[in-house]
Design a protein around this motif. Structure first.
Motif, PDB file in Angstrom:
ATOM      1  N   VAL A 112       0.851  -1.185   0.000  1.00 44.83           N
ATOM      2  CA  VAL A 112       0.000   0.000   0.000  1.00 44.83           C
ATOM      3  C   VAL A 112       0.888   1.237   0.000  1.00 44.83           C
ATOM      4  O   VAL A 112       1.926   1.274   0.665  1.00 44.83           O
ATOM      5  N   MET A 113       0.453   2.216  -0.752  1.00 41.48           N
ATOM      6  CA  MET A 113       1.176   3.474  -0.842  1.00 41.48           C
ATOM      7  C   MET A 113       1.154   4.192   0.506  1.00 41.48           C
ATOM      8  O   MET A 113       0.170   4.122   1.239  1.00 41.48           O
ATOM      9  N   GLU A 114       2.217   4.897   0.800  1.00 45.81           N
ATOM     10  CA  GLU A 114       2.320   5.655   2.052  1.00 45.81           C
ATOM     11  C   GLU A 114       1.137   6.612   2.220  1.00 45.81           C
ATOM     12  O   GLU A 114       0.629   6.796   3.321  1.00 45.81           O
ATOM     13  N   ASN A 115       0.681   7.205   1.128  1.00 42.95           N
ATOM     14  CA  ASN A 115      -0.452   8.124   1.191  1.00 42.95           C
ATOM     15  C   ASN A 115      -1.774   7.414   0.905  1.00 42.95           C
ATOM     16  O   ASN A 115      -2.779   8.055   0.618  1.00 42.95           O
ATOM     17  N   GLY A 116      -1.776   6.095   1.019  1.00 42.24           N
ATOM     18  CA  GLY A 116      -2.967   5.307   0.746  1.00 42.24           C
ATOM     19  C   GLY A 116      -3.963   5.311   1.888  1.00 42.24           C
ATOM     20  O   GLY A 116      -3.702   5.822   2.986  1.00 42.24           O
ATOM     21  N   ASN A 117      -5.087   4.691   1.641  1.00 39.55           N
ATOM     22  CA  ASN A 117      -6.172   4.580   2.594  1.00 39.55           C
ATOM     23  C   ASN A 117      -5.682   3.865   3.863  1.00 39.55           C
ATOM     24  O   ASN A 117      -5.151   2.757   3.782  1.00 39.55           O
ATOM     25  N   PRO A 118      -5.863   4.470   5.033  1.00 39.65           N
ATOM     26  CA  PRO A 118      -5.406   3.847   6.285  1.00 39.65           C
ATOM     27  C   PRO A 118      -5.976   2.447   6.522  1.00 39.65           C
ATOM     28  O   PRO A 118      -5.301   1.594   7.084  1.00 39.65           O
ATOM     29  N   GLU A 119      -7.211   2.190   6.083  1.00 38.91           N
ATOM     30  CA  GLU A 119      -7.809   0.865   6.259  1.00 38.91           C
ATOM     31  C   GLU A 119      -7.063  -0.183   5.433  1.00 38.91           C
ATOM     32  O   GLU A 119      -6.945  -1.332   5.843  1.00 38.91           O
ATOM     33  N   LEU A 120      -6.563   0.197   4.268  1.00 38.02           N
ATOM     34  CA  LEU A 120      -5.811  -0.745   3.435  1.00 38.02           C
ATOM     35  C   LEU A 120      -4.446  -1.059   4.048  1.00 38.02           C
ATOM     36  O   LEU A 120      -3.928  -2.160   3.883  1.00 38.02           O
ATOM     37  N   LYS A 121      -3.887  -0.104   4.734  1.00 35.74           N
ATOM     38  CA  LYS A 121      -2.577  -0.326   5.360  1.00 35.74           C
ATOM     39  C   LYS A 121      -2.646  -1.470   6.373  1.00 35.74           C
ATOM     40  O   LYS A 121      -1.649  -2.141   6.617  1.00 35.74           O
ATOM     41  N   LYS A 122      -3.827  -1.729   6.929  1.00 34.47           N
ATOM     42  CA  LYS A 122      -3.995  -2.811   7.900  1.00 34.47           C
ATOM     43  C   LYS A 122      -3.800  -4.189   7.260  1.00 34.47           C
ATOM     44  O   LYS A 122      -3.480  -5.148   7.946  1.00 34.47           O
ATOM     45  N   ILE A 123      -4.018  -4.302   5.939  1.00 34.67           N
ATOM     46  CA  ILE A 123      -3.857  -5.597   5.266  1.00 34.67           C
ATOM     47  C   ILE A 123      -2.555  -5.664   4.465  1.00 34.67           C
ATOM     48  O   ILE A 123      -2.270  -6.681   3.843  1.00 34.67           O
ATOM     49  N   ALA A 124      -1.781  -4.606   4.516  1.00 39.60           N
ATOM     50  CA  ALA A 124      -0.537  -4.559   3.746  1.00 39.60           C
ATOM     51  C   ALA A 124       0.571  -5.350   4.430  1.00 39.60           C
ATOM     52  O   ALA A 124       0.690  -5.356   5.648  1.00 39.60           O
ATOM     53  N   LYS A 125       1.366  -6.010   3.611  1.00 40.77           N
ATOM     54  CA  LYS A 125       2.586  -6.634   4.101  1.00 40.77           C
ATOM     55  C   LYS A 125       3.704  -5.592   4.082  1.00 40.77           C
ATOM     56  O   LYS A 125       4.614  -5.621   4.900  1.00 40.77           O
ATOM     57  N   TYR A 126       3.610  -4.689   3.112  1.00 41.10           N
ATOM     58  CA  TYR A 126       4.604  -3.624   2.959  1.00 41.10           C
ATOM     59  C   TYR A 126       3.905  -2.293   2.717  1.00 41.10           C
ATOM     60  O   TYR A 126       2.855  -2.242   2.093  1.00 41.10           O
ATOM     61  N   ILE A 127       4.538  -1.225   3.178  1.00 34.39           N
ATOM     62  CA  ILE A 127       4.116   0.140   2.868  1.00 34.39           C
ATOM     63  C   ILE A 127       5.242   0.745   2.035  1.00 34.39           C
ATOM     64  O   ILE A 127       6.413   0.710   2.443  1.00 34.39           O
ATOM     65  N   THR A 128       4.900   1.273   0.877  1.00 36.26           N
ATOM     66  CA  THR A 128       5.900   1.888   0.016  1.00 36.26           C
ATOM     67  C   THR A 128       5.789   3.405   0.091  1.00 36.26           C
ATOM     68  O   THR A 128       4.932   3.941   0.787  1.00 36.26           O
ATOM     69  N   LYS A 129       6.633   4.080  -0.628  1.00 39.59           N
ATOM     70  CA  LYS A 129       6.592   5.541  -0.663  1.00 39.59           C
ATOM     71  C   LYS A 129       5.285   6.009  -1.276  1.00 39.59           C
ATOM     72  O   LYS A 129       4.543   5.228  -1.880  1.00 39.59           O
ATOM     73  N   SER A 130       5.013   7.287  -1.192  1.00 38.49           N
ATOM     74  CA  SER A 130       3.761   7.842  -1.707  1.00 38.49           C
ATOM     75  C   SER A 130       3.747   7.881  -3.231  1.00 38.49           C
ATOM     76  O   SER A 130       4.773   7.688  -3.880  1.00 38.49           O
ATOM     77  N   ASN A 131       2.573   8.180  -3.767  1.00 38.10           N
ATOM     78  CA  ASN A 131       2.430   8.334  -5.218  1.00 38.10           C
ATOM     79  C   ASN A 131       3.370   9.419  -5.740  1.00 38.10           C
ATOM     80  O   ASN A 131       3.941   9.288  -6.814  1.00 38.10           O
ATOM     81  N   ASP A 132       3.507  10.484  -4.985  1.00 35.85           N
ATOM     82  CA  ASP A 132       4.352  11.606  -5.412  1.00 35.85           C
ATOM     83  C   ASP A 132       5.847  11.304  -5.311  1.00 35.85           C
ATOM     84  O   ASP A 132       6.657  12.057  -5.829  1.00 35.85           O
ATOM     85  N   GLU A 133       6.195  10.208  -4.650  1.00 38.37           N
ATOM     86  CA  GLU A 133       7.604   9.827  -4.484  1.00 38.37           C
ATOM     87  C   GLU A 133       7.955   8.549  -5.251  1.00 38.37           C
ATOM     88  O   GLU A 133       8.867   7.829  -4.862  1.00 38.37           O
ATOM     89  N   SER A 134       7.208   8.261  -6.312  1.00 42.09           N
ATOM     90  CA  SER A 134       7.454   7.068  -7.144  1.00 42.09           C
ATOM     91  C   SER A 134       7.381   5.785  -6.319  1.00 42.09           C
ATOM     92  O   SER A 134       8.237   4.904  -6.433  1.00 42.09           O
ATOM     93  N   GLY A 135       6.339   5.683  -5.515  1.00 45.15           N
ATOM     94  CA  GLY A 135       6.169   4.527  -4.635  1.00 45.15           C
ATOM     95  C   GLY A 135       6.093   3.192  -5.349  1.00 45.15           C
ATOM     96  O   GLY A 135       6.602   2.186  -4.837  1.00 45.15           O
ATOM     97  N   VAL A 136       5.494   3.148  -6.531  1.00 49.20           N
ATOM     98  CA  VAL A 136       5.415   1.885  -7.274  1.00 49.20           C
ATOM     99  C   VAL A 136       6.811   1.444  -7.682  1.00 49.20           C
ATOM    100  O   VAL A 136       7.198   0.287  -7.487  1.00 49.20           O
ATOM    101  N   ALA A 137       7.591   2.362  -8.221  1.00 52.38           N
ATOM    102  CA  ALA A 137       8.959   2.031  -8.627  1.00 52.38           C
ATOM    103  C   ALA A 137       9.782   1.587  -7.413  1.00 52.38           C
ATOM    104  O   ALA A 137      10.538   0.614  -7.490  1.00 52.38           O
TER     105      ALA A 137
END
Length: 145
Positions: A112-137
Motif C-alpha cells: 500500500v502506498m504511504e499516502n494510501g487509505n489507512p484501512e488498506l494499510k492494515k492488510i498490507a505486508k509492505y508500505i511503500t513511498k507515496s504516489n508523489d515519491e514514485s512509490g510503485v517504482a
C-alpha cells in the motif's frame, strides 16, 4: 471538473448517450463523480440489495465505482496468476484506495502506498513511498528486483 479530470487522466473523450442509446449495452462499471460529501450522502442511500449484486467503493474521494460482483482487480490478478502458474506467495499488488482492496486481499505480497487509505494499510505486508515519491517504482526495486 472531476469528469474532465478523469477524461484527461485516461485519455478518453467524454460522450453523451441517452438511456435509449444504452439499452442494448452491457454495463460492467458505473462511475459516479461528484464532491465527496455528495457521494458520501449517496452511499448512505444505496439499497442493501445492491451490495449483493455489485461491488461498491470509492477509488478517490470524488469517485464512486459500482461494478458487477467478481469484476474486480482481485479476480483479474487471480486469473492471471493461474494462467502464469504463479503461487499466491509469488504475487504482489500495489494499491492505495478501496477499489484496490480485492486485489490486495488475494496476493501474497500486498503493498500500500504511504499516502494510501489507512484501512488498506492494515492488510498490507509492505508500505511503500507515496504516489508523489514514485512509490510503485520503489516497491518493485525493493521487493521484486
Amino acid at each position: 471538473k472531476y469528469t474532465v479530470h478523469e477524461s484527461t487522466l485516461v485519455s478518453m473523450p467524454i460522450f453523451y448517450r441517452t438511456p435509449e442509446e444504452m439499452s442494448d449495452k452491457e454495463i460492467v462499471k458505473c462511475m459516479f463523480i461528484d464532491e465527496p460529501e455528495i457521494l458520501d450522502a449517496a452511499i448512505e442511500n444505496i439499497p442493501a440489495e445492491f451490495y449483493e449484486r455489485y461491488s461498491i467503493n470509492k477509488s478517490a474521494p470524488f469517485y464512486l465505482e459500482l461494478l458487477k460482483k467478481n469484476v474486480d482487480k482481485g479476480s483479474a490478478i487471480t486469473h492471471l496468476a493461474e494462467k502464469l502458474g504463479l503461487t499466491k506467495d509469488e504475487t504482489m499488488a500495489i494499491g492505495d484506495e478501496e477499489n484496490d482492496r480485492a486485489m490486495l486481499e488475494v496476493v501474497g505480497n500486498p503493498v500500500v502506498m504511504e499516502n494510501g487509505n489507512p484501512e488498506l494499510k492494515k492488510i498490507a505486508k509492505y508500505i511503500t513511498k507515496s504516489n508523489d515519491e514514485s512509490g510503485v517504482a520503489h516497491a518493485i526495486r525493493t521487493w521484486v528486483l
